[in-house]
Design a protein around this motif. Structure first.
Motif, PDB file in Angstrom:
ATOM      1  N   HIS A 176       0.841  -1.212   0.000  1.00  0.00           N
ATOM      2  CA  HIS A 176       0.000   0.000   0.000  1.00  0.00           C
ATOM      3  C   HIS A 176       0.872   1.257   0.000  1.00  0.00           C
ATOM      4  O   HIS A 176       2.022   1.237   0.447  1.00  0.00           O
ATOM      5  CB  HIS A 176      -0.902  -0.023   1.239  1.00  0.00           C
ATOM      6  CG  HIS A 176      -2.064   0.917   1.167  1.00  0.00           C
ATOM      7  ND1 HIS A 176      -1.957   2.265   1.449  1.00  0.00           N
ATOM      8  CD2 HIS A 176      -3.369   0.700   0.847  1.00  0.00           C
ATOM      9  CE1 HIS A 176      -3.138   2.838   1.311  1.00  0.00           C
ATOM     10  NE2 HIS A 176      -4.017   1.911   0.952  1.00  0.00           N
ATOM     11  N   ASP A 188      -6.114  10.501   6.703  1.00  0.00           N
ATOM     12  CA  ASP A 188      -5.494   9.728   5.627  1.00  0.00           C
ATOM     13  C   ASP A 188      -6.409   8.624   5.116  1.00  0.00           C
ATOM     14  O   ASP A 188      -6.175   8.065   4.019  1.00  0.00           O
ATOM     15  CB  ASP A 188      -4.186   9.092   6.109  1.00  0.00           C
ATOM     16  CG  ASP A 188      -3.148  10.138   6.508  1.00  0.00           C
ATOM     17  OD1 ASP A 188      -3.118  11.199   5.866  1.00  0.00           O
ATOM     18  OD2 ASP A 188      -2.389   9.876   7.459  1.00  0.00           O
ATOM     19  N   LEU A 189      -7.419   8.258   5.899  1.00  0.00           N
ATOM     20  CA  LEU A 189      -8.322   7.163   5.514  1.00  0.00           C
ATOM     21  C   LEU A 189      -9.607   7.663   4.881  1.00  0.00           C
ATOM     22  O   LEU A 189     -10.517   6.869   4.609  1.00  0.00           O
ATOM     23  CB  LEU A 189      -8.655   6.308   6.747  1.00  0.00           C
ATOM     24  CG  LEU A 189      -7.468   5.733   7.512  1.00  0.00           C
ATOM     25  CD1 LEU A 189      -7.943   4.764   8.584  1.00  0.00           C
ATOM     26  CD2 LEU A 189      -6.487   5.045   6.581  1.00  0.00           C
ATOM     27  N   SER A 191     -12.383   8.491   2.416  1.00  0.00           N
ATOM     28  CA  SER A 191     -12.842   7.917   1.142  1.00  0.00           C
ATOM     29  C   SER A 191     -12.069   6.674   0.737  1.00  0.00           C
ATOM     30  O   SER A 191     -11.966   6.344  -0.450  1.00  0.00           O
ATOM     31  CB  SER A 191     -12.742   8.981   0.021  1.00  0.00           C
ATOM     32  OG  SER A 191     -13.536  10.106   0.344  1.00  0.00           O
ATOM     33  N   ARG A 192     -11.516   5.953   1.714  1.00  0.00           N
ATOM     34  CA  ARG A 192     -10.814   4.713   1.426  1.00  0.00           C
ATOM     35  C   ARG A 192     -11.647   3.515   1.913  1.00  0.00           C
ATOM     36  O   ARG A 192     -12.358   3.613   2.920  1.00  0.00           O
ATOM     37  CB  ARG A 192      -9.448   4.676   2.110  1.00  0.00           C
ATOM     38  CG  ARG A 192      -8.454   5.688   1.558  1.00  0.00           C
ATOM     39  CD  ARG A 192      -7.096   5.529   2.208  1.00  0.00           C
ATOM     40  NE  ARG A 192      -6.141   6.522   1.733  1.00  0.00           N
ATOM     41  CZ  ARG A 192      -5.385   6.385   0.649  1.00  0.00           C
ATOM     42  NH1 ARG A 192      -5.488   5.283  -0.091  1.00  0.00           N
ATOM     43  NH2 ARG A 192      -4.545   7.330   0.294  1.00  0.00           N
ATOM     44  N   ARG A 218     -15.383   7.167   5.549  1.00  0.00           N
ATOM     45  CA  ARG A 218     -14.707   6.007   4.954  1.00  0.00           C
ATOM     46  C   ARG A 218     -15.697   5.230   4.087  1.00  0.00           C
ATOM     47  O   ARG A 218     -16.904   5.393   4.222  1.00  0.00           O
ATOM     48  CB  ARG A 218     -14.183   5.080   6.055  1.00  0.00           C
ATOM     49  CG  ARG A 218     -13.158   5.696   6.989  1.00  0.00           C
ATOM     50  CD  ARG A 218     -13.150   4.976   8.338  1.00  0.00           C
ATOM     51  NE  ARG A 218     -14.380   5.229   9.094  1.00  0.00           N
ATOM     52  CZ  ARG A 218     -14.839   4.461  10.079  1.00  0.00           C
ATOM     53  NH1 ARG A 218     -14.171   3.356  10.418  1.00  0.00           N
ATOM     54  NH2 ARG A 218     -15.958   4.775  10.701  1.00  0.00           N
ATOM     55  N   GLY A 239      -8.984  -3.416   1.624  1.00  0.00           N
ATOM     56  CA  GLY A 239      -9.102  -2.162   2.331  1.00  0.00           C
ATOM     57  C   GLY A 239      -8.089  -2.062   3.449  1.00  0.00           C
ATOM     58  O   GLY A 239      -7.169  -2.883   3.556  1.00  0.00           O
TER      59      GLY A 239
END
Length: 316
Positions: A176, A188-189, A191-192, A218, A239
């Motif tokens: 990743h 940092d997360l 829309s992941r 998220r 994910g």
């Protein structure tokens, strides 16, 4: 009917075994008349003749021989009881039952149990993996001696000791883009794809509350009920996730990478057990776990101190 006592039974056994009241007296460290008195009182208590007087000693009657067989069983049982008491006291016998959340039953506890058994190989240990809400119930009911679970524990009716308190970690696939970083932040997360624990679990609630507070959305399309399953999904590149730091066997997976996560989510590991109700073996393990964890803390503190530059004597 008169009652007899253990001293009379001991004298009776010695007389039958040695065939002489004189020898029985020597063995017991008392006088021959004292043995005779004990036998007279014992005979009066049982209510039938024990010996026929003969030149050179006392010959036991048939009834006395039958009684002697039962007396031998009694003393064999007492010897076995003494052996068992010695074994329990010296930890050469005993059983310990532990109820733990799967995270700890599959991670930290096997390492502790392996080290404990090196010192106490004769102690039998049973380790059951149970949900958090069932562990207190098992310990309270006596089904388990000791419980290990994540804190806090609601409505705990027995003492709980906090063993460790560490921040949760962000886990992601080793390839990743996060791999080059030193830490991960909630933003940092955004829309992941995120692998979550089930709704209704304390850890899921805490994680969701943090992201809501940070205003981070998220992609919540995957759930798994255990840390192992969550990490396996992350290893399959579905994910990222936030997991407990107490899973060393999962952290050895070469497909996974772990980094500190901020804002920190502290996770406390608790030891459940009523010290006053524990067996000798269980109490020994209880103390062993606490000592083992204290050693871990001491090593970590030493390592942190070694990494921290000494600024005490530097000019401000």
């Amino acid at each position: 009917m008169a009652h007899f006592n253990i001293r009379q039974v001991e004298a009776f056994r010695a007389v039958i075994t040695l065939g002489s009241m004189t020898k029985a007296a020597e063995l017991l460290g008392i006088s021959q008349p004292a043995v005779s008195r004990l036998m007279m009182d014992f005979q009066a208590a049982v209510g039938f003749r024990l010996f026929n007087r003969q030149r050179g000693g006392a010959e036991p009657t048939e009834d006395a021989r039958r009684l002697f067989a039962q007396v031998e069983k009694l003393f064999i049982g007492l010897e076995e009881l003494n052996h068992q008491v010695h074994a329990i006291k010296n930890l050469s016998s005993g059983t310990i039952s532990i109820a733990a959340m799967g995270l700890y039953a599959n991670g930290l506890l096997p390492e502790i149990i392996a080290k404990f058994r090196k010192s106490y190989p004769d102690i039998a240990i049973k380790l059951d993996s149970q949900p958090q809400d069932r562990i207190v119930e098992w310990v309270s009911s006596g089904r388990a001696d000791i419980g290990v679970a994540t804190l806090p524990i609601a409505n705990a009716s027995i003492p709980v000791v906090e063993l460790l308190r560490r921040p949760a970690l962000c886990v992601f696939h080793a390839s990743h883009e996060f791999a080059g970083r030193s830490e991960i932040h909630a933003r940092d997360l955004a829309s992941r794809p995120f692998v979550s624990f089930p709704r209704g679990t304390p850890f899921r609630f805490e994680v969701d509350t943090l992201f809501d507070r940070e205003g981070v959305d998220r992609i919540m399309m995957l759930e798994a009920s255990t840390h192992e399953a969550v990490c396996n999904l992350v290893a399959a590149e579905t994910g990222v996730s936030i997991v407990s730091p107490y899973s060393p066997h999962l952290r050895r997976n070469s497909q996974l990478a772990f980094l500190p996560f901020f804002p920190a989510i502290p996770i406390s590991l608790g030891l459940i057990g009523d010290e006053d109700r524990l067996s000798v073996a269980a109490r020994c393990f209880y103390d062993f776990v606490i000592d083992y964890v204290n050693q871990i803390k001491a090593r970590r503190q030493a390592a942190d101190a070694a990494r921290t530059p000494d600024t005490a004597h530097q000019p401000t």
